[in-house]
Design a protein around this motif. Structure first.
Motif, PDB file in Angstrom:
ATOM      1  N   ARG A 252       0.834  -1.209   0.000  1.00  0.00           N
ATOM      2  CA  ARG A 252       0.000   0.000   0.000  1.00  0.00           C
ATOM      3  C   ARG A 252       0.863   1.251   0.000  1.00  0.00           C
ATOM      4  O   ARG A 252       0.569   2.216  -0.717  1.00  0.00           O
ATOM      5  CB  ARG A 252      -0.903  -0.026   1.237  1.00  0.00           C
ATOM      6  CG  ARG A 252      -1.860   1.147   1.363  1.00  0.00           C
ATOM      7  CD  ARG A 252      -2.856   1.186   0.228  1.00  0.00           C
ATOM      8  NE  ARG A 252      -2.890   2.487  -0.397  1.00  0.00           N
ATOM      9  CZ  ARG A 252      -3.534   2.774  -1.511  1.00  0.00           C
ATOM     10  NH1 ARG A 252      -4.204   1.837  -2.164  1.00  0.00           N
ATOM     11  NH2 ARG A 252      -3.502   3.976  -2.016  1.00  0.00           N
ATOM     12  N   ILE A 255       2.250   1.752  -3.479  1.00  0.00           N
ATOM     13  CA  ILE A 255       1.220   2.308  -4.362  1.00  0.00           C
ATOM     14  C   ILE A 255       1.102   3.820  -4.139  1.00  0.00           C
ATOM     15  O   ILE A 255       1.006   4.598  -5.093  1.00  0.00           O
ATOM     16  CB  ILE A 255      -0.124   1.601  -4.123  1.00  0.00           C
ATOM     17  CG1 ILE A 255      -0.059   0.145  -4.626  1.00  0.00           C
ATOM     18  CG2 ILE A 255      -1.279   2.353  -4.806  1.00  0.00           C
ATOM     19  CD1 ILE A 255      -1.239  -0.705  -4.202  1.00  0.00           C
ATOM     20  N   GLU A 256       1.132   4.244  -2.871  1.00  0.00           N
ATOM     21  CA  GLU A 256       1.064   5.676  -2.562  1.00  0.00           C
ATOM     22  C   GLU A 256       2.255   6.426  -3.148  1.00  0.00           C
ATOM     23  O   GLU A 256       2.101   7.509  -3.728  1.00  0.00           O
ATOM     24  CB  GLU A 256       1.030   5.877  -1.045  1.00  0.00           C
ATOM     25  CG  GLU A 256      -0.254   5.405  -0.382  1.00  0.00           C
ATOM     26  CD  GLU A 256      -0.162   5.468   1.139  1.00  0.00           C
ATOM     27  OE1 GLU A 256       0.846   6.020   1.647  1.00  0.00           O
ATOM     28  OE2 GLU A 256      -1.091   4.972   1.809  1.00  0.00           O
ATOM     29  N   VAL A 284      -2.665  -4.156  -9.475  1.00  0.00           N
ATOM     30  CA  VAL A 284      -2.766  -2.941  -8.650  1.00  0.00           C
ATOM     31  C   VAL A 284      -2.533  -1.669  -9.464  1.00  0.00           C
ATOM     32  O   VAL A 284      -2.605  -0.572  -8.910  1.00  0.00           O
ATOM     33  CB  VAL A 284      -1.804  -2.973  -7.440  1.00  0.00           C
ATOM     34  CG1 VAL A 284      -2.003  -4.228  -6.622  1.00  0.00           C
ATOM     35  CG2 VAL A 284      -0.353  -2.808  -7.863  1.00  0.00           C
ATOM     36  N   GLU A 287      -5.086   0.928  -8.994  1.00  0.00           N
ATOM     37  CA  GLU A 287      -4.960   1.615  -7.704  1.00  0.00           C
ATOM     38  C   GLU A 287      -3.900   2.707  -7.779  1.00  0.00           C
ATOM     39  O   GLU A 287      -4.067   3.792  -7.216  1.00  0.00           O
ATOM     40  CB  GLU A 287      -4.588   0.613  -6.611  1.00  0.00           C
ATOM     41  CG  GLU A 287      -5.674  -0.413  -6.290  1.00  0.00           C
ATOM     42  CD  GLU A 287      -5.240  -1.341  -5.175  1.00  0.00           C
ATOM     43  OE1 GLU A 287      -4.835  -0.822  -4.114  1.00  0.00           O
ATOM     44  OE2 GLU A 287      -5.293  -2.566  -5.372  1.00  0.00           O
ATOM     45  N   THR A 290      -5.394   5.553  -9.653  1.00  0.00           N
ATOM     46  CA  THR A 290      -6.350   6.275  -8.800  1.00  0.00           C
ATOM     47  C   THR A 290      -5.608   7.171  -7.815  1.00  0.00           C
ATOM     48  O   THR A 290      -5.986   8.336  -7.597  1.00  0.00           O
ATOM     49  CB  THR A 290      -7.245   5.277  -8.039  1.00  0.00           C
ATOM     50  OG1 THR A 290      -7.995   4.503  -8.985  1.00  0.00           O
ATOM     51  CG2 THR A 290      -8.211   6.008  -7.108  1.00  0.00           C
ATOM     52  N   GLU A 291      -4.550   6.644  -7.224  1.00  0.00           N
ATOM     53  CA  GLU A 291      -3.732   7.426  -6.285  1.00  0.00           C
ATOM     54  C   GLU A 291      -3.123   8.647  -6.988  1.00  0.00           C
ATOM     55  O   GLU A 291      -2.959   9.708  -6.378  1.00  0.00           O
ATOM     56  CB  GLU A 291      -2.606   6.547  -5.717  1.00  0.00           C
ATOM     57  CG  GLU A 291      -1.887   7.121  -4.539  1.00  0.00           C
ATOM     58  CD  GLU A 291      -2.710   7.097  -3.262  1.00  0.00           C
ATOM     59  OE1 GLU A 291      -2.512   8.025  -2.441  1.00  0.00           O
ATOM     60  OE2 GLU A 291      -3.535   6.177  -3.069  1.00  0.00           O
TER      61      GLU A 291
END
Length: 295
Positions: A252, A255-256, A284, A287, A290-291
């Protein structure tokens, strides 16, 4: 006919590509799943060609799979495994089956892969392959013989902005553009200030640049890349940030980090787009987008 990827490059939009890695075998369900997830979210899907010299399902077969599922394939072609006859023949086949995008690579050493006894071919390098594509577009093969039907490809290559020294990369970069590269995908970039300096130089040339973003999945992965992947430099500050992730939260955090970098690249208009490499975790990518505020 101009490819959808080429149209995206020429439109001035922020272009996003990702990878669809072929399997090591004939069970293609995982790759098909990734293609289904990504095909409507990105402008093109690179299909890797025996990445890191590890034998896998062929890039050409994978590109056809992407096309059959309604995606926009970018065929990767390395010069490591085939001579000029085979490379030209594969280009003819790809074009005849509707593939219109190709990324030209010289290829990693076979010593990095799982078949160390294999013999590298390297009859051409990536610049020569680019030149061959442009020759075939004019209706001739590399020997000057007439083709009964040529090709038309949106062709690109790679560059490593973090290379040290950088001068040999700059020479190769200019050589690839002279040979006909329309787009350049970079090796992973993590130091955006350094990448901006590279882009100050690269902007002088008529080519679209897509920044390579490799998803970090842990601090040890970042340290491994610094030690083992040529041309990749993960700043200590990012390694420290990855190390702060709680147990089970490293992905996570990665991803950020990727999303934040992409957002900065787009907002500051550092380059023309990004190429997202979520190696082994392609699911992912939405994701990450989206981030980054792209979805």
């Amino acid at each position: 006919m101009t490819s959808a990827f080429k149209k995206a490059l020429d439109s001035g939009k922020f272009v996003v590509t990702a990878e669809a890695a072929p399997s090591k075998g004939t069970r293609l369900e995982k790759m098909q799943h990734h293609v289904e997830i990504l095909k409507d979210k990105v402008d093109g899907l690179n299909v890797t060609d025996h990445q890191s010299s590890v034998m896998r399902y062929p890039s050409l077969g994978g590109a056809l799979l992407v096309k059959e599922q309604g995606g926009e394939p970018i065929l990767q072609m390395t010069c490591r495994d085939r001579n000029r006859l085979a490379l030209q023949a594969d280009l003819l086949f790809a074009y005849s089956r509707g593939i219109r995008n190709v990324l030209c690579l010289t290829g990693d050493s076979v010593m990095l892969g799982d078949h160390k006894e294999a013999k590298g071919v390297f009859d051409l390098d990536s610049s020569q392959l680019l030149a061959a594509i442009r020759t075939m577009e004019r209706g001739k093969d590399m020997a000057g013989n007439e083709l009964d039907g040529g090709i038309e490809m949106c062709a690109g290559a790679i560059v490593t902005p973090e290379a040290n020294p950088i001068e040999p990369q700059m020479i190769k970069f200019e050589k690839k553009i002279e040979a006909g590269a329309e787009f350049i995908q970079t090796q992973a970039v993590y130091d955006l200030d350094n990448f901006k300096r590279f882009m100050d130089y690269a902007r002088r040339f008529p080519v679209k640049i897509l920044a390579g973003i490799i998803l970090l999945t842990s601090a040890p992965m970042a340290r491994f890349m610094n030690k083992n992947v040529a041309g990749v430099v993960v700043p200590q500050a990012l390694i420290d940030e990855m190390a702060t992730a709680p147990k089970g939260g490293a992905l996570r955090k990665g991803i950020e980090v990727a999303g934040r970098m992409i957002r900065q690249i787009e907002e500051e208009e550092i380059c023309d787009g990004v190429h997202i490499m979520a190696i082994g975790k392609e699911e992912v990518v939405p994701e990450i987008m989206t981030e980054a505020g792209l979805l």
